[in-house]
Design a protein around this motif. Sequence first.
Motif, short mmCIF file in Angstrom:
data_model
loop_
_atom_site.label_atom_id
_atom_site.label_comp_id
_atom_site.label_asym_id
_atom_site.label_seq_id
_atom_site.Cartn_x
_atom_site.Cartn_y
_atom_site.Cartn_z
N ARG A 152 0.84 -1.20 0.00
CA ARG A 152 0.00 0.00 0.00
C ARG A 152 0.88 1.24 0.00
O ARG A 152 1.67 1.44 -0.90
N THR A 153 0.77 2.11 0.98
CA THR A 153 1.55 3.36 0.95
C THR A 153 2.11 3.70 2.32
O THR A 153 1.50 3.37 3.35
N ASN B 272 2.44 6.77 3.11
CA ASN B 272 1.85 8.11 3.33
C ASN B 272 2.93 9.20 3.41
O ASN B 272 2.79 10.19 4.12
N GLN C 7 -0.93 4.48 -3.43
CA GLN C 7 -1.49 3.30 -2.81
C GLN C 7 -1.66 2.22 -3.88
O GLN C 7 -2.18 2.51 -4.95
N SER D 161 -4.85 7.07 2.15
CA SER D 161 -3.67 7.34 1.32
C SER D 161 -3.23 8.80 1.35
O SER D 161 -2.50 9.26 0.49
#
Length: 209
Positions: free
Chosen positions: A24-25, A27, A41, A163
């Motif tokens: 995913r990420t 951030n 993401q 995200s």
Amino acid sequence: HDANDHRIATSAAVSCASCHPDGRTDNMTWKFSFGPRNTPQLGGGIMDTAPFHWPGDVRTFDDLETATVQAFMGGEGLGSDMAVVGSFLDHLPSAPTSTHLSNSLSASQERGKAIFESAEAACTSCHSGEDFTNHLTMNIGSQAGHSDREDFQVPVLHGLSRSAPYMHDGSAATLEALVTEWVKTDRMGKGSHLSTDELKDLIRFLETL
């Protein structure tokens, strides 16, 4: 997830998961010589969302071997195992939304969905289809400084509420900032006609994606 694999990184200091934990990420917005880039993401399916990278300059997933693994991570390259990584990512669900805990939308979220899909707001002119993207690279005036490029890939909206920050340069810290600074000003879609309550409804819907 393996930083010790020389095919991924020769320094044993970074893996794909360093920026994309669990696909995913992180951030984060990273500063490069060509400009800042917000980590996208990757959950919710990625293989059918080419081209990749914010500039849309990576035409296929296999091309990420040279464009990312070798160019940025110092790895030797994964060869045929790039397909294995792609298969892994393509089966990851989107990050769970931060607010939407029901299978049905609230009244506010329903109103926001109607705004998102309306011809007047024009959100779906770019964010359309199952992945909420038209796969195009577009110039909406989001250049982050003179050294940055002007056009960027329309991002998918999977896992949107988890995200943040938003935009290619991470300049919108929250969905509220994104909608106020870009949608309300007609630079992203057409939102200048929306009332404060309607903008809130739109945000409530975006939080469910």
